[in-house]
Design a protein around this motif. Structure first.
Motif, PDB file in Angstrom:
ATOM      1  N   ALA A   1       0.727  -0.934  -0.116  1.00 21.10           N
ATOM      2  CA  ALA A   1       0.048   0.237  -0.333  1.00 21.10           C
ATOM      3  C   ALA A   1       0.355   1.144  -0.109  1.00 21.10           C
ATOM      4  N   ILE A   2       2.200   1.224   0.693  1.00 17.26           N
ATOM      5  CA  ILE A   2       2.904   2.603   1.249  1.00 17.26           C
ATOM      6  C   ILE A   2       3.407   2.832  -0.822  1.00 17.26           C
ATOM      7  N   PRO A   3       3.868   2.306  -1.526  1.00 15.94           N
ATOM      8  CA  PRO A   3       3.634   2.173  -3.417  1.00 15.94           C
ATOM      9  C   PRO A   3       3.534   3.089  -3.837  1.00 15.94           C
ATOM     10  N   ARG A   4       1.471   2.016  -3.698  1.00 18.12           N
ATOM     11  CA  ARG A   4       0.411   2.959  -4.189  1.00 18.12           C
ATOM     12  C   ARG A   4      -0.011   3.750  -3.714  1.00 18.12           C
ATOM     13  N   ALA A   5      -0.305   4.647  -2.404  1.00 13.76           N
ATOM     14  CA  ALA A   5      -0.437   5.655  -1.955  1.00 13.76           C
ATOM     15  C   ALA A   5       1.183   7.133  -2.794  1.00 13.76           C
ATOM     16  N   MET A   6       1.908   6.752  -3.021  1.00 16.33           N
ATOM     17  CA  MET A   6       2.654   6.827  -2.701  1.00 16.33           C
ATOM     18  C   MET A   6       2.433   7.457  -4.723  1.00 16.33           C
TER      19      MET A   6
ATOM     20  N   PHE B   1      -1.870  27.974  -5.398  1.00 19.47           N
ATOM     21  CA  PHE B   1      -0.741  27.435  -4.304  1.00 19.47           C
ATOM     22  C   PHE B   1      -1.770  26.853  -2.397  1.00 19.47           C
ATOM     23  N   GLY B   2      -3.127  27.563  -3.082  1.00 19.88           N
ATOM     24  CA  GLY B   2      -3.503  26.562  -1.806  1.00 19.88           C
ATOM     25  C   GLY B   2      -3.982  25.572  -2.400  1.00 19.88           C
ATOM     26  N   GLN B   3      -4.781  25.281  -2.804  1.00 16.98           N
ATOM     27  CA  GLN B   3      -5.015  23.656  -3.358  1.00 16.98           C
ATOM     28  C   GLN B   3      -3.981  22.997  -2.713  1.00 16.98           C
ATOM     29  N   ILE B   4      -2.777  22.979  -4.102  1.00 16.07           N
ATOM     30  CA  ILE B   4      -1.530  22.575  -3.612  1.00 16.07           C
ATOM     31  C   ILE B   4      -1.025  21.557  -2.349  1.00 16.07           C
ATOM     32  N   ALA B   5      -0.962  23.249  -1.735  1.00 13.33           N
ATOM     33  CA  ALA B   5      -0.706  22.742   0.157  1.00 13.33           C
ATOM     34  C   ALA B   5      -1.957  21.992   0.741  1.00 13.33           C
ATOM     35  N   THR B   6      -2.580  22.305   0.335  1.00 10.91           N
ATOM     36  CA  THR B   6      -3.919  21.375   0.454  1.00 10.91           C
ATOM     37  C   THR B   6      -3.883  20.076   0.500  1.00 10.91           C
ATOM     38  N   MET B   7      -3.837  19.569  -1.102  1.00 14.53           N
ATOM     39  CA  MET B   7      -3.646  17.958  -1.880  1.00 14.53           C
ATOM     40  C   MET B   7      -2.345  17.825  -0.850  1.00 14.53           C
ATOM     41  N   LEU B   8      -1.252  18.583  -0.857  1.00 13.21           N
ATOM     42  CA  LEU B   8       0.003  17.592  -0.076  1.00 13.21           C
ATOM     43  C   LEU B   8      -0.146  16.768   0.544  1.00 13.21           C
ATOM     44  N   ARG B   9      -1.189  18.259   1.949  1.00 12.54           N
ATOM     45  CA  ARG B   9      -1.287  17.671   3.295  1.00 12.54           C
ATOM     46  C   ARG B   9      -1.768  16.620   3.166  1.00 12.54           C
ATOM     47  N   ASN B  10      -3.093  16.467   2.433  1.00 10.37           N
ATOM     48  CA  ASN B  10      -3.662  14.547   2.137  1.00 10.37           C
ATOM     49  C   ASN B  10      -3.162  14.326   1.469  1.00 10.37           C
ATOM     50  N   GLU B  11      -2.096  13.623   0.808  1.00 11.73           N
ATOM     51  CA  GLU B  11      -1.331  12.946  -0.126  1.00 11.73           C
ATOM     52  C   GLU B  11      -0.421  12.805   0.880  1.00 11.73           C
TER      53      GLU B  11
ATOM     54  N   THR C   1       1.441   8.329   4.866  1.00 15.79           N
ATOM     55  CA  THR C   1       1.665   8.066   5.947  1.00 15.79           C
ATOM     56  C   THR C   1       0.810   6.918   7.131  1.00 15.79           C
ATOM     57  N   ASP C   2      -0.427   6.891   6.245  1.00 16.10           N
ATOM     58  CA  ASP C   2      -1.595   6.104   7.110  1.00 16.10           C
ATOM     59  C   ASP C   2      -0.643   5.362   6.734  1.00 16.10           C
ATOM     60  N   ALA C   3      -0.484   4.750   4.811  1.00 20.24           N
ATOM     61  CA  ALA C   3      -0.453   3.067   4.586  1.00 20.24           C
ATOM     62  C   ALA C   3       1.229   2.496   5.287  1.00 20.24           C
TER      63      ALA C   3
END
Length: 109
Positions: free
Chosen positions: A14-19, A76-86, A91-93
């Motif tokens: 799941a880690i490489p898949r999530a990445m 920039f705001g959207q990318i920051a949110t996406m980075l945080r989510n991804e 991390t969860d994986a």
């Protein structure tokens, strides 16, 4: 293969898949943004070609500059949110993989 090993391998996979999913999501967003910016640039060129007075061209350029600032700020705001989510997804994986490894170690002991 034991259920413990299957769970461990699934968690590790799941880690490489999530990445990869994170990279594809970010890439898609960035290419979409670049496409929108290129379209805006083309629209500016068209608008400038229609200007007959210098003041009209200056106004078009000013409007374009304001839009650029707004678009980049929003992106920039959207990318920051996406980075945080991804990052949370990856991390969860990884956390799940550690949990599965711990379970396997306890069973082996």
């Amino acid at each position: 293969m034991s259920k413990s090993m299957q769970g461990q391998f699934a968690a590790i996979a799941a880690i490489p898949r999530a990445m990869l999913e994170a990279q594809l999501t970010m890439g898609s967003e960035l290419f979409g943004f670049m496409g929108r910016r290129m379209k805006a640039q083309a629209e500016l060129c068209h608008e400038l070609s229609q200007c007959r007075e210098l003041s009209d061209a200056v106004q078009a350029q000013r409007k374009f500059g304001e839009r650029v600032t707004s678009d980049y700020s929003e992106e920039f705001g959207q990318i920051a949110t996406m980075l945080r989510n991804e990052l949370t997804s990856v991390t969860d994986a990884a956390s799940e993989a550690v949990t599965e490894a711990s379970k396997a170690a306890k069973l082996a002991a």
